[in-house]
Design a protein around this motif. Structure first.
Motif, short mmCIF file in Angstrom:
data_model
loop_
_atom_site.label_atom_id
_atom_site.label_comp_id
_atom_site.label_asym_id
_atom_site.label_seq_id
_atom_site.Cartn_x
_atom_site.Cartn_y
_atom_site.Cartn_z
N PRO A 44 -8.96 22.21 -24.86
CA PRO A 44 -7.78 22.71 -24.15
C PRO A 44 -6.95 23.70 -24.97
CG PRO A 44 -7.97 20.34 -23.90
CD PRO A 44 -9.03 20.74 -24.87
N ALA A 45 -6.86 23.47 -26.29
CA ALA A 45 -6.01 24.36 -27.11
C ALA A 45 -6.55 25.79 -27.10
CB ALA A 45 -5.93 23.82 -28.53
N ASN A 46 -7.88 25.93 -27.27
CA ASN A 46 -8.45 27.28 -27.28
C ASN A 46 -8.37 27.93 -25.90
OD1 ASN A 46 -9.87 29.50 -28.59
ND2 ASN A 46 -11.52 28.97 -27.17
N VAL A 47 -8.66 27.13 -24.85
CA VAL A 47 -8.59 27.70 -23.49
C VAL A 47 -7.15 28.14 -23.19
CG1 VAL A 47 -8.88 27.19 -21.04
CG2 VAL A 47 -10.61 26.44 -22.68
N GLU A 48 -6.19 27.35 -23.65
CA GLU A 48 -4.79 27.74 -23.43
C GLU A 48 -4.48 29.07 -24.13
OE1 GLU A 48 -1.87 24.70 -23.97
OE2 GLU A 48 -0.21 26.14 -24.07
N LYS A 49 -5.03 29.23 -25.34
CA LYS A 49 -4.81 30.49 -26.08
C LYS A 49 -5.36 31.68 -25.29
CE LYS A 49 -6.72 31.65 -30.20
NZ LYS A 49 -7.34 31.27 -31.46
N VAL A 50 -6.57 31.51 -24.74
CA VAL A 50 -7.19 32.59 -23.96
C VAL A 50 -6.35 32.88 -22.71
CG1 VAL A 50 -9.25 33.24 -22.64
CG2 VAL A 50 -9.50 32.00 -24.79
N LEU A 51 -5.90 31.81 -22.05
CA LEU A 51 -5.12 31.99 -20.81
C LEU A 51 -3.78 32.67 -21.12
CD1 LEU A 51 -5.83 28.58 -19.01
CD2 LEU A 51 -6.70 30.85 -18.39
N ARG A 52 -3.14 32.27 -22.22
CA ARG A 52 -1.85 32.90 -22.57
C ARG A 52 -2.04 34.40 -22.84
NH1 ARG A 52 2.67 29.96 -23.24
NH2 ARG A 52 2.42 27.70 -23.24
N ALA A 53 -3.16 34.75 -23.46
CA ALA A 53 -3.42 36.17 -23.73
C ALA A 53 -3.58 36.94 -22.41
CB ALA A 53 -4.68 36.32 -24.59
N LEU A 54 -4.28 36.34 -21.45
CA LEU A 54 -4.46 36.99 -20.14
C LEU A 54 -3.13 37.15 -19.42
CD1 LEU A 54 -7.74 35.18 -19.04
CD2 LEU A 54 -7.49 37.64 -19.45
N ILE A 55 -2.30 36.12 -19.52
CA ILE A 55 -0.98 36.20 -18.86
C ILE A 55 -0.14 37.29 -19.53
CG2 ILE A 55 1.18 34.92 -18.46
CD1 ILE A 55 -0.64 32.35 -18.32
N ALA A 56 -0.22 37.37 -20.86
CA ALA A 56 0.55 38.39 -21.59
C ALA A 56 0.11 39.80 -21.20
CB ALA A 56 0.39 38.18 -23.10
N GLN A 57 -1.18 39.94 -20.83
CA GLN A 57 -1.70 41.27 -20.41
C GLN A 57 -1.45 41.51 -18.92
OE1 GLN A 57 -5.90 41.00 -21.18
NE2 GLN A 57 -5.54 40.40 -23.29
#
Ligand SMILES: Cc1cc2nc3c(=O)[nH]c(=O)nc-3n(C[C@H](O)[C@H](O)[C@H](O)COP(=O)(O)OP(=O)(O)OC[C@H]3O[C@@H](n4cnc5c(N)ncnc54)[C@H](O)[C@@H]3O)c2cc1C
Ligand code: FES
Length: 261
Positions: free
Chosen positions: A172-185
């Motif tokens: 979950p921690a890595n997937v959250e990191k990926v999702l946060r990056a997508l949201i930031a973009q």
């Protein structure tokens, strides 16, 4: 109404996974992403799968009418499915249930699936492409060879990010990191998910934090598949009130914010 479909092919695609393609009628081929069928599975030697087994539509085609399933062999019913040969027939009942909905205003959706849940999400990528909505698919599995529908997502133009237990990227921690990056973009107008309660919770948290809508396809053991027996009831949190719903009839696709593990 149930109909008799004819097997075109039923080939293994990874350990335990098979891709079943059927020639069918127009009703079956009208299935929408997220809907499912109740399949009357053949009896494997020495076993009797008594009830039909629910299976999401993996792909459909009109003219000639075809319907496809991608399934994991887990027990008697799916072991029976695995015995089907080209030219055999199978009784399919569907399409059933409420599928995914896409908002034409969205420009970019994020799809997060794990295991057999990838099969449920794949047709969504095609429907999104038809509406010019971009898709980023985060596909999760135990091992890279079990990321079973990467090719299909890519055929539909999706950007695929594979995460696996073997590479320690699926947590979950890595997937959250990926999702946060997508949201930031600004690349996440909505979440769609299936197959993992842990990843569902990550998306619920981010959806709440950033005000992003979401939908989840739930898998629940079923008997009738048409709302009569109440064996598939789950609880949902609707504005703080716990409501019971039938997954086969009210879903299997639900508002992500209301789903409970
Ligand atoms: C709406 C819906 C769509 C589905 N779509 C797909 C799909 O596209 N591809 C796919 O591989 N599977 C899908 N499933 C799961 C599939 O229905 C089960 O794997 C199948 O019914 C197992 O039957 P079996 O006789 O082979 O195994 P069983 O002997 O019945 O069960 C084997 C194991 O699987 C578990 N199981 C059984 N039924 C379910 C279920 N409904 N959900 C979760 N776990 C279950 C059992 O608890 C047991 O541990 C879907 C389920 C639902 C409800
Ligand atoms: S499976 Fe019978 S009500 Fe859902």
């Amino acid at each position: 109404m149930p109909e008799i479909a004819t097997v075109i092919s039923n080939r293994p695609i990874a350990s335990d996974y098979r891709h079943l393609i059927l020639s069918c009628g127009a009703l079956a081929a009208s299935a929408r992403p997220g809907q499912f069928f109740q399949l009357l599975c053949p009896q494997p030697v020495g076993e009797k799968p008594f009830l039909r087994r629910p299976m999401s539509v993996y792909a459909v085609q009109a003219d000639p009418c075809r319907i496809e399933f991608l399934y994991k062999v887990t027990g008697a019913g799916t072991r029976g499915l695995a015995t089907l040969q080209s030219g055999d027939t199978i009784d399919v009942f569907g399409p059933l249930g409420v599928g995914f909905t896409l908002d034409r205003q969205w420009r970019h959706i994020v799809v997060v699936g794990r295991g057999a849940g990838l099969a449920t999400l794949a047709p969504l990528a095609r429907a999104a492409a038809e509406l010019n909505i971009r898709v980023t698919a985060i596909l999760s599995a135990r091992r890279p060879d079990l990321l079973v529908s990467v090719d299909l997502f890519q055929t539909y133009g999706a950007d695929v990010i594979g995460v696996t237990d073997a590479e320690a990227t699926s947590g979950p921690a890595n997937v959250e990191k990926v999702l946060r990056a997508l949201i930031a973009q600004d690349s996440c107008d909505a979440f769609f998910t299936c197959g993992s309660a842990r990843l569902m919770r990550v998306q619920q948290r981010l959806a709440h934090e950033f005000g992003i809508p979401g939908q989840i396809a739930l898998e629940q053991q079923m008997a009738c598949g048409i709302g009569l027996c109440y064996c598939c009831v789950r609880d949902f949190n609707v504005d703080g009130e716990i409501i019971s719903r039938r997954v086969c009839w009210d879903g299997p696709v639900f508002d992500l914010a209301e789903a409970m593990p």
